[in-house]
Design a protein around this motif. Structure first.
Motif, mmCIF file in Angstrom:
data_model
loop_
_atom_site.group_PDB
_atom_site.id
_atom_site.type_symbol
_atom_site.label_atom_id
_atom_site.label_comp_id
_atom_site.label_asym_id
_atom_site.label_seq_id
_atom_site.Cartn_x
_atom_site.Cartn_y
_atom_site.Cartn_z
ATOM 1 N N THR A 183 -1.003 6.372 6.042
ATOM 2 C CA THR A 183 -1.415 4.984 5.825
ATOM 3 C C THR A 183 -0.789 4.018 6.831
ATOM 4 N N PRO A 184 0.539 3.980 6.992
ATOM 5 C CA PRO A 184 1.091 3.057 7.998
ATOM 6 C C PRO A 184 0.939 3.572 9.428
ATOM 7 N N MET B 174 0.048 9.101 2.020
ATOM 8 C CA MET B 174 1.033 8.034 2.137
ATOM 9 C C MET B 174 1.595 7.945 3.558
ATOM 10 N N THR C 267 0.816 -1.212 0.000
ATOM 11 C CA THR C 267 0.000 0.000 0.000
ATOM 12 C C THR C 267 0.852 1.265 0.000
ATOM 13 N N THR C 268 1.990 1.217 0.675
ATOM 14 C CA THR C 268 2.884 2.377 0.669
ATOM 15 C C THR C 268 3.457 2.610 -0.725
ATOM 16 N N SER C 269 3.745 1.545 -1.447
ATOM 17 C CA SER C 269 4.249 1.679 -2.818
ATOM 18 C C SER C 269 3.185 2.267 -3.736
ATOM 19 N N THR D 197 -6.919 3.541 5.963
ATOM 20 C CA THR D 197 -6.253 2.405 6.593
ATOM 21 C C THR D 197 -7.164 1.717 7.598
#
Length: 412
Positions: free
Chosen positions: A277-278, A274, A155-157, A331
């Motif tokens: 997200t994490p 971005m 997902t980060t990519s 997320t």
């Protein structure tokens, strides 16, 4: 953002030799390179819309399908994608999807009519939908013990690809003096992804068995109020995201910024998304995520409100702030179906129910934004519409308590 849904009568089970494919390093490289291609075909259109509108004589509502079509297909093709993987092989299906995406992006640079532009855009969307859906399955199969880590990388990519497209397309169109060359540039990452995925397809050919099951697969949770609330929350979040992706750059170009500057503002949006997200996934440790959901929705609403009130005031602060909240909400919303399911089969049913309508609704975001721009001759109504959607998101959060212990998770 992908959905896997098993057929009601069969499931694809990877044999233990799944790991006998490419090395971990090659696999990670393949995942990253393919994921990087899954958004530029959509995001790069935003900075190009003013030029496309002028060249082809489109209205704003007529140009909206350039982002709405791929978004719609991401929902509509989520269900048949696993059947394609079963029928033709997962890795081969991903390779064909990448080829379709690249071919459609190439043809889009030479179109001379609106119809051709929409058809090639549909090809781009179909490739993104199939590859994105099946790549998440590849991650789960290749790294069954470390799914969270590598899904985070995936997902980060995707978000990184969005940021690069948003930041680079404006300068590209100014340098090339043509939207076609700027759009065509994003074929190059697809070519690279195809090259590395050929390695996966050739060296990682796993045999798959089709197991039939006499038990009925769980049905979609059509009668579960929580499922509908999750779908509504996720749909609102995606609607805001894709409306911003489509029209943020044209908005700031209309406000007097250069395409490069507008592209950088758009890039700040994807960058904020971005980063969140994490981070929000790490912060939220409990099944009951309502507080963190409310925080993320509140941040997104604050950013949207500031943009609506004074869009040209500190855009590099308020735009990424709005994206930060939207990314956090995304997320967390992705985990809500899992929180409400008691086994993988139910999780598939809940995810399919949530993702399918959410992306279809989200496809209306760019359309509605373009329509409001057409009837008002500015983006004021559009921005306030997004504020209202953000308010709906925030109001839903208190009702998103998981009901995993509820005996009636799937409707009968």
């Amino acid at each position: 953002m992908s959905v896997q849904c098993n057929s009601p009568h069969m499931a694809i089970n990877s044999l233990p030799d799944e790991a006998k494919g490419p090395s971990t390093a090659i696999t990670v490289l393949c995942i990253v390179l393919v994921a990087l291609t899954l958004r530029p075909g959509i995001v790069s259109i935003g900075p190009l819309l003013p030029t496309i509108i002028q060249e082809l004589g489109l209205s704003y509502i007529q140009a909206s399908p350039l982002t709405s079509i791929p978004t719609f297909l991401m929902g509509a093709l989520a269900l048949p994608a696993p059947w394609l993987a079963h029928r033709f092989g997962r890795d081969r299906a991903i390779l064909v999807a990448l080829l379709v995406m690249g071919g459609a992006m190439s043809l889009r640079t030479v179109v001379d009519s609106v119809g051709q532009l929409f058809i090639t855009t549909a090809g781009v969307g179909a490739g993104i939908a199939i590859a994105g859906t099946l790549l998440s399955g590849y991650v789960k199969a290749r790294f069954p013990g470390r799914v969270a880590v590598f899904m985070g990388l995936y997902t980060t990519s995707i978000a990184l690809g969005s940021t690069l497209a948003a930041a680079s397309t404006g300068p590209l169109v100014q340098a090339a003096e043509s939207w076609r060359w700027a759009a065509g540039f994003w074929i190059l990452p697809v070519v690279l992804a195809v090259a590395v995925w050929v390695c996966v397809n050739q060296n990682g050919r796993q045999k798959q068995t089709v197991s039939t099951s006499s038990s009925r697969a769980p049905r979609l949770p059509l009668r579960n109020p929580t499922a509908w609330l999750i779908a509504l929350f996720f749909a609102c979040n995606n609607l805001v995201f894709y409306a911003m992706i489509a029209w943020l750059a044209p908005l700031y170009i209309e406000l007097g910024n250069t395409p490069t500057a507008a592209g950088m503002i758009l890039a700040s949006y994807t960058l904020g998304f971005m980063v969140a997200t994490p981070l929000f996934g790490f912060i939220s440790r409990n099944d009951d995520r309502r507080i963190v959901l409310a925080v993320s929705a509140g941040i997104a609403l604050l950013g949207s409100l500031a943009i609506a009130i004074a869009p040209n005031t500190l855009p590099m602060l308020w735009v990424p702030l709005a994206a930060f909240g939207t990314g956090g909400a995304f997320t967390l919303a992705m985990t809500l179906p899992l929180d409400n399911a008691s086994n993988p089969e139910e999780a598939n049913a809940w995810s399919a129910f949530v993702m399918l309508p959410s992306y279809i609704v989200a496809a209306g975001g760019p359309l509605l934004t373009g329509y409001l721009r057409d009837i008002s001759d500015n983006f004021d109504l559009s921005l306030w519409m997004l504020v209202v959607v953000g308010m709906v998101m925030l109001l839903i959060t208190p009702f998103l308590q998981p009901n995993r212990n509820n005996e009636v998770l799937i409707s009968h």
